[in-house]
Design a protein around this motif. Structure first.
Motif, PDB file in Angstrom:
ATOM      1  N   UNK A 153     -13.980  65.255  53.927  1.00 33.07           N
ATOM      2  CA  UNK A 153     -14.167  66.355  52.981  1.00 33.07           C
ATOM      3  C   UNK A 153     -15.399  66.127  52.118  1.00 33.07           C
ATOM      4  N   UNK A 154     -15.590  64.883  51.688  1.00 35.83           N
ATOM      5  CA  UNK A 154     -16.756  64.568  50.859  1.00 35.83           C
ATOM      6  C   UNK A 154     -18.048  64.791  51.652  1.00 35.83           C
ATOM      7  N   UNK A 155     -18.034  64.408  52.906  1.00 35.31           N
ATOM      8  CA  UNK A 155     -19.199  64.640  53.762  1.00 35.31           C
ATOM      9  C   UNK A 155     -19.467  66.128  53.937  1.00 35.31           C
ATOM     10  N   UNK A 156     -18.388  66.888  54.170  1.00 32.59           N
ATOM     11  CA  UNK A 156     -18.549  68.322  54.396  1.00 32.59           C
ATOM     12  C   UNK A 156     -19.133  69.013  53.171  1.00 32.59           C
ATOM     13  N   UNK A 157     -18.661  68.658  51.991  1.00 33.94           N
ATOM     14  CA  UNK A 157     -19.185  69.259  50.762  1.00 33.94           C
ATOM     15  C   UNK A 157     -20.674  68.935  50.616  1.00 33.94           C
ATOM     16  N   UNK A 158     -21.068  67.708  50.937  1.00 35.49           N
ATOM     17  CA  UNK A 158     -22.479  67.327  50.829  1.00 35.49           C
ATOM     18  C   UNK A 158     -23.340  68.152  51.781  1.00 35.49           C
ATOM     19  N   UNK A 198     -18.447  63.052  61.908  1.00 35.63           N
ATOM     20  CA  UNK A 198     -17.354  63.298  60.971  1.00 35.63           C
ATOM     21  C   UNK A 198     -17.106  64.791  60.797  1.00 35.63           C
ATOM     22  N   UNK A 199     -18.164  65.582  60.726  1.00 34.48           N
ATOM     23  CA  UNK A 199     -17.989  67.036  60.573  1.00 34.48           C
ATOM     24  C   UNK A 199     -17.360  67.621  61.830  1.00 34.48           C
ATOM     25  N   UNK A 200     -17.770  67.149  63.005  1.00 39.70           N
ATOM     26  CA  UNK A 200     -17.147  67.641  64.244  1.00 39.70           C
ATOM     27  C   UNK A 200     -15.669  67.286  64.286  1.00 39.70           C
ATOM     28  N   UNK A 201     -15.309  66.084  63.834  1.00 41.00           N
ATOM     29  CA  UNK A 201     -13.896  65.696  63.797  1.00 41.00           C
ATOM     30  C   UNK A 201     -13.105  66.598  62.854  1.00 41.00           C
ATOM     31  N   UNK A 202     -13.721  66.960  61.725  1.00 38.43           N
ATOM     32  CA  UNK A 202     -13.059  67.845  60.781  1.00 38.43           C
ATOM     33  C   UNK A 202     -12.836  69.220  61.397  1.00 38.43           C
ATOM     34  N   UNK A 203     -13.839  69.714  62.101  1.00 38.66           N
ATOM     35  CA  UNK A 203     -13.703  71.026  62.758  1.00 38.66           C
ATOM     36  C   UNK A 203     -12.627  70.990  63.842  1.00 38.66           C
ATOM     37  N   UNK A 204     -12.566  69.901  64.598  1.00 31.82           N
ATOM     38  CA  UNK A 204     -11.532  69.770  65.623  1.00 31.82           C
ATOM     39  C   UNK A 204     -10.147  69.691  64.996  1.00 31.82           C
ATOM     40  N   UNK A 205     -10.045  68.975  63.884  1.00 33.94           N
ATOM     41  CA  UNK A 205      -8.749  68.851  63.204  1.00 33.94           C
ATOM     42  C   UNK A 205      -8.250  70.193  62.690  1.00 33.94           C
ATOM     43  N   UNK A 206      -9.177  71.022  62.171  1.00 35.87           N
ATOM     44  CA  UNK A 206      -8.790  72.323  61.623  1.00 35.87           C
ATOM     45  C   UNK A 206      -8.739  73.417  62.690  1.00 35.87           C
ATOM     46  N   UNK A 207      -9.403  73.187  63.806  1.00 36.47           N
ATOM     47  CA  UNK A 207      -9.375  74.157  64.890  1.00 36.47           C
ATOM     48  C   UNK A 207     -10.291  75.350  64.689  1.00 36.47           C
ATOM     49  N   UNK A 208     -11.255  75.245  63.766  1.00 39.43           N
ATOM     50  CA  UNK A 208     -12.191  76.347  63.522  1.00 39.43           C
ATOM     51  C   UNK A 208     -13.572  75.770  63.250  1.00 39.43           C
ATOM     52  N   UNK A 209     -14.627  76.517  63.601  1.00 41.48           N
ATOM     53  CA  UNK A 209     -15.971  76.063  63.216  1.00 41.48           C
ATOM     54  C   UNK A 209     -16.183  76.266  61.719  1.00 41.48           C
ATOM     55  N   UNK A 210     -16.826  75.302  61.109  1.00 42.62           N
ATOM     56  CA  UNK A 210     -17.075  75.351  59.667  1.00 42.62           C
ATOM     57  C   UNK A 210     -18.534  75.635  59.345  1.00 42.62           C
ATOM     58  N   UNK A 262     -14.892  74.786  51.504  1.00 45.54           N
ATOM     59  CA  UNK A 262     -15.718  74.048  50.563  1.00 45.54           C
ATOM     60  C   UNK A 262     -15.202  74.193  49.137  1.00 45.54           C
ATOM     61  N   UNK A 263     -14.671  75.367  48.786  1.00 42.12           N
ATOM     62  CA  UNK A 263     -14.120  75.547  47.438  1.00 42.12           C
ATOM     63  C   UNK A 263     -12.876  74.686  47.247  1.00 42.12           C
ATOM     64  N   UNK A 264     -11.997  74.699  48.241  1.00 43.52           N
ATOM     65  CA  UNK A 264     -10.787  73.869  48.144  1.00 43.52           C
ATOM     66  C   UNK A 264     -11.139  72.385  48.153  1.00 43.52           C
ATOM     67  N   UNK A 265     -12.141  72.016  48.970  1.00 44.60           N
ATOM     68  CA  UNK A 265     -12.523  70.604  49.068  1.00 44.60           C
ATOM     69  C   UNK A 265     -13.062  70.092  47.739  1.00 44.60           C
ATOM     70  N   UNK A 266     -13.885  70.909  47.070  1.00 41.43           N
ATOM     71  CA  UNK A 266     -14.403  70.499  45.758  1.00 41.43           C
ATOM     72  C   UNK A 266     -13.256  70.259  44.778  1.00 41.43           C
ATOM     73  N   UNK A 267     -12.284  71.147  44.782  1.00 42.08           N
ATOM     74  CA  UNK A 267     -11.152  71.007  43.870  1.00 42.08           C
ATOM     75  C   UNK A 267     -10.333  69.764  44.200  1.00 42.08           C
ATOM     76  N   UNK A 268     -10.107  69.524  45.509  1.00 39.15           N
ATOM     77  CA  UNK A 268      -9.342  68.350  45.918  1.00 39.15           C
ATOM     78  C   UNK A 268     -10.044  67.066  45.497  1.00 39.15           C
ATOM     79  N   UNK A 269     -11.333  66.988  45.772  1.00 37.05           N
ATOM     80  CA  UNK A 269     -12.082  65.780  45.429  1.00 37.05           C
ATOM     81  C   UNK A 269     -12.143  65.560  43.922  1.00 37.05           C
ATOM     82  N   UNK A 270     -12.263  66.648  43.178  1.00 37.28           N
ATOM     83  CA  UNK A 270     -12.286  66.537  41.725  1.00 37.28           C
ATOM     84  C   UNK A 270     -10.953  66.018  41.202  1.00 37.28           C
ATOM     85  N   UNK A 271      -9.861  66.515  41.775  1.00 36.76           N
ATOM     86  CA  UNK A 271      -8.538  66.078  41.314  1.00 36.76           C
ATOM     87  C   UNK A 271      -8.286  64.614  41.683  1.00 36.76           C
TER      88      UNK A 271
END
Length: 305
Positions: free
Chosen positions: A6-11, A35-47, A65-74
């Motif tokens: 998630x941190x990589x994707x936000x960057x 890492x981004x390809x693994x994230x896309x495979x895990x979610x099943x959608x292109x990001x 990206x909005x949810x990821x920012x909130x998750x990382x902040x928390x």
């Protein structure tokens, strides 16, 4: 889901290009792309929509990206809150050889840890060489900076730094004027028999593992501290190997340290009671490792584990 992904994707989303994101994250570009390809495979959608101009977010990517920012902040808030809440009270730190425990980094480790955790009161206890682990095992200290080798099933050890060894001898010793010595040159030299030190630990410093048998003795000594060893060496013909920081930080006009070029290094480790995962203890171990990685150049010829 891996928070690192998630941190990589936000960057990548914020930088708009893999190359800039990799530079920001201080990693190589291929593992970032993977890492981004693994994230896309895990979610099943292109990001991301990739092009020669960079990357753009897909609809799913914009939502993530909005949810990821909130998750990382928390997560960061939670870590900060837990550290502030638990890094208070009392932490008993054992130091083998006192301020010699981590060579020139003993002070920086303790001072920077105290600054990072001002609510935590540190109590320092000097440990001798005969009992590096026993105070930990019986709960007299919470964490300790020690000098292996020690194998104690009651203790977890985390190496943080290594430094060279030197041959420590009296200024009257025949080798005292040598610029350096090699292990093979001194295997027949009489060594002081450290009768009170654990056998494994004593064998390391006397180079017994490199001989067919124990070192030629030159009298048994009951020394268990640096100053006691120095007094014994000053009065006898024998020798000892010591961490190279000892002659620098605990000089004695009657003794001299001679570089021992091909000996295995003396390792510095942080130890805790096995399975003790209290946050203050864990933080001290982590902090010591960080300081050693960042400031290892303060210890001449130091090696990282």
């Amino acid at each position: 889901m891996d928070l690192r992904h998630l941190r990589y994707f936000v960057a990548v989303a914020e930088e708009g290009a893999f190359r800039r994101a990799a530079r920001r994250l201080q990693i190589a570009q291929p593992p970032l792309s993977q890492a981004i390809r693994q994230l896309e495979l895990e979610l099943g959608v292109p990001l991301l929509i990739r092009s020669t101009r960079g990357v753009e977010l897909t609809t799913a990517g914009a939502q993530l990206v909005e949810h990821a920012r909130e998750i990382l902040s928390r997560v960061e808030d939670a870590i900060s809150a837990v550290r502030q809440e638990t890094a208070s009270g009392f932490l008993r730190v054992g130091l083998v050889g006192g301020m010699l425990a981590a060579a020139e980094l003993t002070g920086p480790i303790l001072q920077s840890f105290q600054m990072a955790h001002p609510k935590l009161q540190l109590s320092l206890c000097e440990l001798n060489f005969a009992e590096q682990t026993e105070p930990l095992a019986r709960g007299a200290v919470d964490v300790a900076i020690v000098r292996p080798p020690y194998h104690d099933r009651r203790i977890d050890m985390f190496p943080v730094l290594g430094e060279p060894r030197e041959l420590f001898v009296s200024t009257r010793h025949p080798l005292s004027t040598a610029d350096e010595v090699r292990v093979d040159d001194i295997l027949d030299e009489p060594m002081l028999d450290m009768s009170r030190a654990p056998a494994e630990w004593s064998a390391f410093w006397l180079l017994d593992e490199l001989r067919d048998g124990p070192a030629p003795g030159h009298g048994r000594i009951d020394a268990v501290t640096v100053h006691e060893f120095e007094l014994a060496l000053a009065l006898r013909r024998g020798a000892l190997t010591v961490a190279a920081s000892v002659p620098r930080l605990a000089p004695n006009p009657m003794l001299v340290g001679i570089p021992l070029r091909d000996a295995s290094p003396s390792m510095i480790a942080v130890a805790r009671r096995r399975g003790d995962r209290r946050i203050a203890v864990t933080e001290f171990i982590r902090h010591a490792g960080v300081i050693c990685r960042l400031q290892h150049d303060l210890v001449p010829d130091a090696v990282l584990p």
